[in-house]
Enzyme design. Sequence first.
Site: not given
Length: 209
Positions: A104, A108, A200, A203
């Site tokens: 991603r 945006t 995340d 991560d």
Amino acid sequence: MGKFQVIDHPLIQHKLTIIRDKECGTKVFREVVGEIANLMAYEVSRDMPLEDIEIETPIETSIQKTLSGKKVAIVPILRAGIGMVDGILELIPAAKVGHIGMFRDEETLEPHEYFFKMPDDIDSRQLFIVDPMLATGGSAIMAIDSLKKRGASNMKFVCLVAAPEGVKALQEAHPDVDIYTAALDDHLNEHGYIVPGLGDAGDRLFGTK
Ligand code: PRP
Ligand code: URA
């Protein structure tokens, strides 16, 4: 419209709480993501077709059930989907694994595909597309677009945490795809992160930032 199911077994809810905690380190995070995927696979595979075979028990000849040999492929969306693969393979060891790479754009939130490698018979396989997070839905929608372009037609999407926005977008874009999640969270924040979520996923799985 495809099926939407929250698989909220107590063991799954308990394990999800462990990985939502920001103090959960990479080792435990990785282990528990695998364990949740393993538990979810039991429900996701519930409608796998069976056929009759004749066997000899120690007592008599008997007609019993066996999986009908319908072929499965697990398709992790890179990177975070990788964390769910082994847990599902434990239950469906004959499955093949195809990889699709999506990231991603952080500004945006638009997804971009950077890798695609599938078994060459995806058109005749049941695909379990796996990714821990369904946020805006952009990555899942683009991954399924890409798989359909290459002939796939029989797909289920399996995630750990979904946002209502992502579920709606995915259902609208691909009403033929069943969605399974371990939790339906509250909303997306202004950065496109699921709230309360788990941060995340890529991560946290791989120890990057
Ligand atoms: C995360 C996650 C999904 C995607 C979900 O991947 O694993 O693929 O975001 O967001 P969306 O529903 O809004 O598209 P990310 O792009 O962070 O890549 P990574 O797995 O490599 O960290
Ligand atoms: N991707 C993640 O890894 N986490 C989120 O909350 C949203 C997208």
